[in-house]
Design a protein around this motif. Structure first.
Motif, short mmCIF file in Angstrom:
data_model
loop_
_atom_site.label_atom_id
_atom_site.label_comp_id
_atom_site.label_asym_id
_atom_site.label_seq_id
_atom_site.Cartn_x
_atom_site.Cartn_y
_atom_site.Cartn_z
N MET A 1 0.83 -1.20 0.00
CA MET A 1 0.00 0.00 0.00
C MET A 1 0.87 1.26 0.00
SD MET A 1 -3.15 0.67 -0.13
CE MET A 1 -4.45 1.79 0.27
N ILE A 2 1.94 1.25 0.79
CA ILE A 2 2.84 2.39 0.83
C ILE A 2 3.46 2.61 -0.56
CG2 ILE A 2 5.01 3.26 1.79
CD1 ILE A 2 4.27 1.82 4.39
N LEU A 3 3.84 1.50 -1.21
CA LEU A 3 4.44 1.59 -2.52
C LEU A 3 3.47 2.23 -3.51
CD1 LEU A 3 6.97 0.87 -4.12
CD2 LEU A 3 5.97 -1.34 -4.60
N ASN A 4 2.20 1.82 -3.46
CA ASN A 4 1.21 2.40 -4.35
C ASN A 4 1.03 3.89 -4.08
OD1 ASN A 4 0.62 0.07 -5.79
ND2 ASN A 4 -0.83 -0.64 -4.27
N LYS A 5 1.04 4.29 -2.81
CA LYS A 5 0.90 5.70 -2.44
C LYS A 5 2.07 6.52 -2.97
CE LYS A 5 -0.97 9.15 -0.19
NZ LYS A 5 -2.17 9.81 -0.71
N ALA A 6 3.28 5.98 -2.85
CA ALA A 6 4.46 6.68 -3.35
C ALA A 6 4.38 6.85 -4.87
CB ALA A 6 5.73 5.91 -2.97
N LEU A 7 3.96 5.81 -5.57
CA LEU A 7 3.80 5.90 -7.02
C LEU A 7 2.75 6.93 -7.40
CD1 LEU A 7 3.98 2.17 -8.16
CD2 LEU A 7 5.55 4.00 -8.78
N GLU A 8 1.69 6.95 -6.64
CA GLU A 8 0.62 7.92 -6.90
C GLU A 8 1.13 9.34 -6.73
OE1 GLU A 8 -3.61 9.20 -4.90
OE2 GLU A 8 -2.99 7.11 -4.73
N GLU A 9 1.88 9.60 -5.67
CA GLU A 9 2.41 10.94 -5.42
C GLU A 9 3.38 11.35 -6.53
OE1 GLU A 9 4.13 10.92 -1.54
OE2 GLU A 9 2.19 10.77 -0.53
N LEU A 10 4.23 10.41 -6.96
CA LEU A 10 5.18 10.70 -8.03
C LEU A 10 4.43 10.99 -9.33
CD1 LEU A 10 8.06 10.86 -9.12
CD2 LEU A 10 8.01 8.36 -9.40
N SER A 11 3.43 10.19 -9.62
CA SER A 11 2.64 10.37 -10.84
C SER A 11 1.95 11.73 -10.86
CB SER A 11 1.61 9.25 -10.98
OG SER A 11 0.87 9.39 -12.16
N VAL A 12 1.41 12.15 -9.72
CA VAL A 12 0.74 13.45 -9.63
C VAL A 12 1.75 14.58 -9.90
CG1 VAL A 12 -0.35 15.08 -8.02
CG2 VAL A 12 -1.14 12.71 -8.13
N ALA A 13 2.94 14.47 -9.31
CA ALA A 13 3.97 15.49 -9.52
C ALA A 13 4.37 15.58 -10.98
CB ALA A 13 5.19 15.19 -8.65
N ILE A 14 4.50 14.44 -11.63
CA ILE A 14 4.88 14.42 -13.04
C ILE A 14 3.78 15.05 -13.90
CG2 ILE A 14 5.31 12.91 -15.02
CD1 ILE A 14 6.70 11.00 -13.00
#
Length: 199
Positions: A1-14
């Motif tokens: 779940m943490i991994l998915n959250k990190a990916l989501e945050e990175l994707s939003v920034a991009i």
């Protein structure tokens, strides 16, 4: 779940700053070769999250074999780029094992993060003979290591600073100081990674 959250945050920034950022997506190391779930994960990273590659993978000594399913998936999926942390705790034997994988999957571009740490000399020598291997200069061990990398593999040396542990400005000045021409500096400071990622 943490991994998915990190990916989501990175994707939003991009998505918010697509003119400034590209991303590499994390992949769990628990997949086995041929696992269709891994292929689904990679496809989601590329199509939904708009990632340009996989990584950065930070492993302990002796764990390089865990990357083989990732290499296979990257090879199968449009030759995705892989970024691997090659500073401590990896040792020279680990880095040599990583080169064996790099050579086995020769259609996969592999970025060796942090120049191999104290093993920078051997890493540069191995990269010279491995066409799909690239060197990230963040955390360069000495300015001589940086200078040698730029001299020996100017088209496969990639600027980085490992912020906040490294200072981007000082790394920028070091590259300019140790390049033989403005053309070489331009390659290292952005041209090489732009070409590699087709930006």
């Amino acid at each position: 779940m943490i991994l998915n959250k990190a990916l989501e945050e990175l994707s939003v920034a991009i998505k918010q700053h697509s003119n400034r950022f590209v991303g590499f997506g994390s992949v769990p190391l628990s997949f086995s070769s041929g696992d269709v779930t891994l292929n689904d994960w990679v496809e989601k990273l590329v199509k939904e999250q708009k990632m340009k590659g996989l990584g950065e993978f930070t492993l302990g000594s002796g764990q390089i074999p865990l990357l083989e399913p990732i290499f296979k998936a990257a090879s199968d999926y449009m030759s995705l780029h892989i970024w691997v942390h090659t500073f401590y705790p990896l040792n020279l034997r680990d880095i040599q094992e990583l080169f064996l994988l790099t050579q086995k999957y020769e259609n996969v571009p592999v970025i060796y993060g942090h120049m191999g740490g104290i093993h920078w000399l051997q890493t540069i020598e191995l990269i010279k003979d491995t066409k799909n291997a690239y060197l990230d200069i963040s955390a360069f061990y000495t300015t001589y290591a940086l200078s040698l990398a730029i001299k020996e593999i100017p088209q496969r040396t990639l600027f980085s600073s490992d912020f906040p542990y490294g200072d981007p400005y000082l790394n920028l000045q070091a590259v300019k100081r140790h390049t033989s021409s403005g053309e070489v500096a331009d390659r290292v400071l952005g041209g090489n990674i732009s070409n590699l990622l087709h930006l």
